[in-house]
Structures are given as structure tokens and as C-alpha cells.
Design a protein around this motif. Sequence first.
Motif, PDB file in Angstrom:
ATOM      1  N   ARG A 182       0.847  -1.212   0.000  1.00  0.00           N
ATOM      2  CA  ARG A 182       0.000   0.000   0.000  1.00  0.00           C
ATOM      3  C   ARG A 182       0.873   1.249   0.000  1.00  0.00           C
ATOM      4  O   ARG A 182       0.598   2.215  -0.716  1.00  0.00           O
ATOM      5  CB  ARG A 182      -0.925   0.001   1.221  1.00  0.00           C
ATOM      6  CG  ARG A 182      -2.181  -0.825   1.074  1.00  0.00           C
ATOM      7  CD  ARG A 182      -3.245  -0.431   2.092  1.00  0.00           C
ATOM      8  NE  ARG A 182      -2.760  -0.553   3.454  1.00  0.00           N
ATOM      9  CZ  ARG A 182      -2.880  -1.652   4.196  1.00  0.00           C
ATOM     10  NH1 ARG A 182      -3.464  -2.731   3.704  1.00  0.00           N
ATOM     11  NH2 ARG A 182      -2.410  -1.681   5.432  1.00  0.00           N
ATOM     12  N   GLY A 206       2.104   2.149  -3.357  1.00  0.00           N
ATOM     13  CA  GLY A 206       1.127   2.604  -4.345  1.00  0.00           C
ATOM     14  C   GLY A 206       0.277   1.518  -4.967  1.00  0.00           C
ATOM     15  O   GLY A 206      -0.446   1.772  -5.941  1.00  0.00           O
ATOM     16  N   SER A 213      -2.419   0.069  -3.887  1.00  0.00           N
ATOM     17  CA  SER A 213      -3.866   0.307  -3.748  1.00  0.00           C
ATOM     18  C   SER A 213      -4.406   1.138  -4.903  1.00  0.00           C
ATOM     19  O   SER A 213      -5.528   0.915  -5.379  1.00  0.00           O
ATOM     20  CB  SER A 213      -4.171   1.004  -2.415  1.00  0.00           C
ATOM     21  OG  SER A 213      -3.879   0.161  -1.334  1.00  0.00           O
ATOM     22  N   GLU A 214      -3.596   2.100  -5.351  1.00  0.00           N
ATOM     23  CA  GLU A 214      -4.032   2.943  -6.465  1.00  0.00           C
ATOM     24  C   GLU A 214      -4.182   2.134  -7.747  1.00  0.00           C
ATOM     25  O   GLU A 214      -5.081   2.392  -8.560  1.00  0.00           O
ATOM     26  CB  GLU A 214      -3.041   4.096  -6.673  1.00  0.00           C
ATOM     27  CG  GLU A 214      -3.096   5.195  -5.631  1.00  0.00           C
ATOM     28  CD  GLU A 214      -2.438   4.813  -4.309  1.00  0.00           C
ATOM     29  OE1 GLU A 214      -1.810   3.733  -4.237  1.00  0.00           O
ATOM     30  OE2 GLU A 214      -2.561   5.601  -3.356  1.00  0.00           O
ATOM     31  N   GLU A 262      -7.460   0.271  -7.461  1.00  0.00           N
ATOM     32  CA  GLU A 262      -8.581   1.204  -7.666  1.00  0.00           C
ATOM     33  C   GLU A 262      -8.753   1.535  -9.142  1.00  0.00           C
ATOM     34  O   GLU A 262      -9.879   1.608  -9.648  1.00  0.00           O
ATOM     35  CB  GLU A 262      -8.352   2.486  -6.861  1.00  0.00           C
ATOM     36  CG  GLU A 262      -8.497   2.286  -5.358  1.00  0.00           C
ATOM     37  CD  GLU A 262      -7.990   3.472  -4.557  1.00  0.00           C
ATOM     38  OE1 GLU A 262      -7.660   4.515  -5.184  1.00  0.00           O
ATOM     39  OE2 GLU A 262      -7.911   3.365  -3.317  1.00  0.00           O
ATOM     40  N   LYS A 263      -7.634   1.722  -9.855  1.00  0.00           N
ATOM     41  CA  LYS A 263      -7.721   2.046 -11.281  1.00  0.00           C
ATOM     42  C   LYS A 263      -8.267   0.871 -12.084  1.00  0.00           C
ATOM     43  O   LYS A 263      -9.095   1.046 -12.991  1.00  0.00           O
ATOM     44  CB  LYS A 263      -6.353   2.452 -11.825  1.00  0.00           C
ATOM     45  CG  LYS A 263      -6.409   2.918 -13.293  1.00  0.00           C
ATOM     46  CD  LYS A 263      -5.065   3.366 -13.804  1.00  0.00           C
ATOM     47  CE  LYS A 263      -5.191   3.961 -15.205  1.00  0.00           C
ATOM     48  NZ  LYS A 263      -5.879   3.075 -16.162  1.00  0.00           N
TER      49      LYS A 263
END
Length: 315
Positions: free
Chosen positions: A295, A298, A300-301, A304-305
Amino acid sequence: MNALRKIVVGSRRSNLAMTQTKWFIEQMKEAGAPFEFEIKEIMTKGDKNLHVKLSKVGGQGIFVKEIQDALFNKEIDFAVHSMKDMPAELPEGLMIGCIPPRVDARDALISTDHVKLMDLPAGSVVGTSSLRRSSQLLLMRPDLEVKWIRGTIEARIGKLREGEYDAIILAAAGMKRVGWDDDIVTEFFSAEDVIPSVGQGALGIECRSDDKELLDELAKVNDPKSWDEVTAERTFLSEMDGSDQVPIGGYAQLEGSNVKFTGFIASPDAKQVFKHTVVHADPVQAGKEVAKVLRAEGASEVIEKVLADLDNENK
């Protein structure tokens, strides 16, 4: 003499699912479980939508929701799942009663003429239904074409033999359980190099959490080593809010009293890759620590994307 309690066992209809279910019932009988057994076949959403990409069929639990409904309705007493199909969180009132010994967590490549992955010609078509597999495949061979494939093990191998694909990737455990000889496999990928799906190779026995009599019998066939390894992996999955819709994997091994766990997350095009390994005495903490690191980097991003892009595709 009192009649034995009849236990109704829920299973998907595929050859693999039925083979796994019958095998586990035999383990229960050998352990002396005081039950009669009956199998109830259940068709799940994931089984009905074989012409749609797995990532588009619908998130976590597409192979288990109808089975869980049958548990809640007391149509069945427990279900035998491939652990990799289980969502990170279970509904209140249901639980994993046991995890029998894991078979094989690795992925396997089957190709025409037994050509190994690194020897496939550029542009060769490789079939997989998993974003996790496809992203790791592209890491190793970005010049290959990944084409999605769904269906039973037998159906996928049939498509390979018909020339629709140059190679396919399958879970080694599934092939072993239904009796496919290792000779059909071109190569097994190391689980350290190609991170498997969370829980791959393990079975999860799901039941109602208030069924003490059944839980006492399931405990007799639980494998503590497999339980700890899968616990680390599923903790990571839960912490990352992962599912079949994103390229996520995890692999744990019990080494002495410690768990060595590696977590993996990538973008579908494999241009962003996150991977970290920890060794910890507590399997839950092992999963949490890897999730914390990824996390912070990065990951998690990326998840999400992937989910946002999928939502836009499905609108």
C-alpha cells in the motif's frame, strides 16, 4: 440404534468440483465422521457465464454465492470449495471449518509440441482466464499475445488441441486432482517466480458457524500447515480488498515455526509491479505486513484504477 445424521454437501457441477467433493467426503469417512453423506450439485453465476471474461462476470464470490445461499437456507450442511475461489470476507454466520492438506500451489503451462514458455515464438497465443497470470506472463514474455479462456480443464485442453491457442496456463492442483498425468504439462512454474492465486491448491470447507457437531468432525481432518499458509494469503487479500478482478496473488510457506509470505500486485499490462516478502511467526501479521508495504508503494491505487476501468467497460 439412532440413525446417522445425513450431511448434504454442496458442490459445483464440474468434474473437478465433484472429484474434490467426493475425495473430501472419503477423508471424513476415514476419520470416522458419524454421518451419512449426500451431494447436492449447485450451478453458480461463474458457471453460467462461460463466454464472458472472468474479471467482468462480477467480483468476489462468483463461484460461491449460490452455494452460500444454500448454506443459509439449510439446503446443504457444508460445501467443498477451491480456496482460490473464496472471497476475502465471508458472510456473518458462515466460516471455513477446515482446510485439508494442500496439493500443489503452482501454475502449469501446457503447450503444443511441449514448447516451453521462453521458447514460444513471438506472437504466440497463450490462454488464461486470470489477470494475475496474464500480468506475470507479460512480465516474462511481453511479445506474446494473451487471450482469455474459460471453461472446465477438459474444455480448455480441448481448445488447445484444436489449435485455438499455442499454450494455456492452468492450476497444477486441478489437473492432479482429476487425474491428468504430469506428462501433459510442458513446465511447472515455481510458486516463488509466478506467484499463485491466494489459496491456490487448497480446498476450503465452508459451513454454518453454529454447527458445532459438524465443526468438531471437520477439525479432525484440518491440516494446520495448510491452514496457516492460507491464513497468511487470505489476510493479505482482505487487507488489499483484492478479488479475481485484479492481478493479485500471494504465496505462503511454513518454514519451521515461521511463515514466509510473498504478496504480488500488478497492473494488467505489467508496467507497474509490486512484490514483497516477509517472514513472521504469525500468519495473520505476515499478510498484514506485506499489505502495508505494498500500500505504501502505491499498489492500492493500481487496484482502484483496475476496478474503475472495469466499471467503465461494463457501463
